[in-house]
Design an enzyme around this catalytic site. Structure first.
Site, PDB file in Angstrom:
ATOM      1  N   HIS A 145       1.046  -1.239   0.224  1.00  0.00           N
ATOM      2  CA  HIS A 145       0.302  -0.271  -0.342  1.00  0.00           C
ATOM      3  C   HIS A 145       1.218   1.012  -0.211  1.00  0.00           C
ATOM      4  O   HIS A 145       2.594   1.591   0.409  1.00  0.00           O
ATOM      5  CB  HIS A 145      -0.489   0.031   1.439  1.00  0.00           C
ATOM      6  CG  HIS A 145      -1.896  -1.133   1.285  1.00  0.00           C
ATOM      7  ND1 HIS A 145      -3.407  -0.403   1.745  1.00  0.00           N
ATOM      8  CD2 HIS A 145      -1.836  -2.118   0.640  1.00  0.00           C
ATOM      9  CE1 HIS A 145      -4.100  -1.790   1.666  1.00  0.00           C
ATOM     10  NE2 HIS A 145      -3.896  -2.899   0.475  1.00  0.00           N
TER      11      HIS A 145
ATOM     12  N   CYS B 234      -7.425   0.922   2.790  1.00  0.00           N
ATOM     13  CA  CYS B 234      -7.159  -0.357   4.390  1.00  0.00           C
ATOM     14  C   CYS B 234      -8.018   0.878   5.476  1.00  0.00           C
ATOM     15  O   CYS B 234      -7.148   2.442   5.293  1.00  0.00           O
ATOM     16  CB  CYS B 234      -5.600  -0.201   4.812  1.00  0.00           C
ATOM     17  SG  CYS B 234      -6.474  -1.018   6.690  1.00  0.00           S
TER      18      CYS B 234
END
Lengths: 311, 311
Positions: free
Chosen positions: A220, A251
């Site tokens: 990420h 997230c």
């Protein structure tokens, strides 16, 4: 449309498989529920752009993730487009596996955690209990001839526990792979990992017999490290990289809006290195631009921002 | 405040000098002219955060860059803060050098181009004519005991010419270093470079006697490649990295709003690798947040977005 200058170097793979997670990981984290016809068109466009693996949806209970409650309908709409291993689906448990297999799924993914806190929050189980829960899922999937991927989340840090020891990640990974999974996806769910951390985790897995040929990486971009970490993994021999077209998703536990590595930024990097992916960057940027229109907000991908609307 | 898990690996330098370009390269590309008192406070905060080199301003004619017309006033306000090699200034020509030396500058930078088109647009000269123009600047600066950096822009691609051959970059770099410059900064002005390109350019410079110990790298994040490219340069032995606090700045010729590598994203990467920089990430994020308030818009740095306001 501008393209990177191709300058190849030694020590990197000649071909990389991009494991596209936009339709599942991306859309699952959208506040709004995207209409199923739009999802089907998104998957079709991704396949047409040359992506060889598109994780399409999740057979998770609708009460958990209403964004993906249309899994059956989506697969119905897609019909034969990408049927087979090209189109894996997430299955959280045996019930989800039943639903996926009933629709002819040939590739499934389970979603584990490297930390106790996230296992408790996401699966309402300890790590050990989650492995016990996954055992019959993997066994039955394999008995039906399906390919199985095991995600391990929070491999590089955890929002509640902070640092995550490498040995702990290796232990969870081993237990999941020992169930008979075909591929391991190492998730930096909150985006805190750095390049040395990637190298050391991959070395530690290798030492326990889990080599680069069975590993995918899932970074990420919350702290801007995703692409650098990916290149570090390629240098180790990894050839499967998770990415999300347009950088969709993220997230919910990481504060920043930035989430998955954007597939376009990855393709730019790999095209420059002369690494084959089969993906047409122009078609991908066009898909992202279209999807951003559907979602009503611009793509966070840097390549999309730089190239969208250019010749 | 969250910090990366420290995982060191072999093959990277133990210490990196961050060459901060925010006050000059960043603010020069802002539409609005920032008040000189704010600029002085910005530089003071950067020095207090531990940055050992802060390119402070440019002695360019006010008609060219009105944003930096206050160079004399700014240095006056700064007084002894960071006086000396800690605080280089850009000098476009002999007249700029005169102004800088009159104020006691001990480190100056010249700004060349790897391509004919950008040399013409930026300097109104051919590449050869620009080298001729720089020769007396470098000679006099060195005679006065000043340290001299040579920027080369468009090293990895040019918005008008497209691809830029590596041999052409090496040729321009050699001509500038032959003038007697102390350091070369390789600029990816439009952000198109990829990691293999970085490695091949550094190898080609090395083969011509310009080693990593005399090179700094200056990457833009327009295509999301800046940090990955920086790590590639560190692997080659480079220990000077240009970055801009908060990701301020960019290139007016690149369409995207994303510009310089954000210093915070770089510090996160280096802290994780255990590479010393002397920089306090928390003080830097606080500085970016303050500066973003002055400019009236959020920082594009991913680390700033993730950490600002956190504990």
């Amino acid at each position: 449309m501008r393209r990177p200058q191709r300058e190849t170097v030694d020590g990197l793979p000649g071909r990389v498989t991009i494991y596209e997670v936009g339709p599942r990981d991306g859309l699952q984290n959208e506040k709004a529920v995207v209409p199923v016809e739009v999802k089907a068109e998104f998957v079709r466009r991704l396949l047409a752009a040359g992506l060889s693996t598109v994780e399409t949806t999740s057979f998770v209970p609708a009460t958990w993730v209403p964004q993906l409650a249309d899994a059956e309908e989506l697969l119905g709409l897609l019909g034969d487009a990408g049927r087979g291993r090209t189109r894996p689906v997430l299955v959280p448990n045996e019930r989800g596996l039943d639903r996926a297999l009933a629709l002819g799924a040939e590739a499934v993914a389970i979603f584990g955690s490297a930390t106790e806190t996230f296992a408790r929050k996401n699966l309402n189980r300890t790590v050990a209990e989650s492995v016990t829960m996954f055992a019959p899922v993997v066994e039955r999937a394999r008995a039906e001839g399906a390919w199985v991927r095991a995600y391990v989340s929070m491999c590089f840090g955890d929002p509640w526990e902070g640092e995550v020891p490498i040995a702990q990640v290796v232990d969870v990974a081993q237990r999941l792979m020992d169930l008979g999974c075909d591929q391991l996806s190492l998730g930096d769910t909150i985006g805190v990992g750095t390049t040395g951390h990637v190298q050391r985790l991959l070395d530690a897995l290798d030492a326990k017999g889990i080599g680069a040929d069975r590993i995918g990486v899932h970074f990420h971009d919350t702290y801007g490290q995703a692409l650098a970490n990916t290149i570090a993994a390629l240098r180790h021999g990894v050839t499967v990289v998770d990415a999300s077209t347009g950088g969709l998703g993220g997230c919910p536990y990481a504060k920043s809006a930035t989430g998955n590595l954007a597939t376009e930024d990855l393709v730019w990097a790999l095209d420059g290195l002369g690494i084959e992916t089969g993906v047409d960057l122009e078609a991908l940027v066009s898909t992202s631009t279209w999807m951003a229109g559907q979602l009503g907000r611009p793509s966070p991908s840097r390549v999309v921002k730089a190239l969208a609307g250019s010749d």
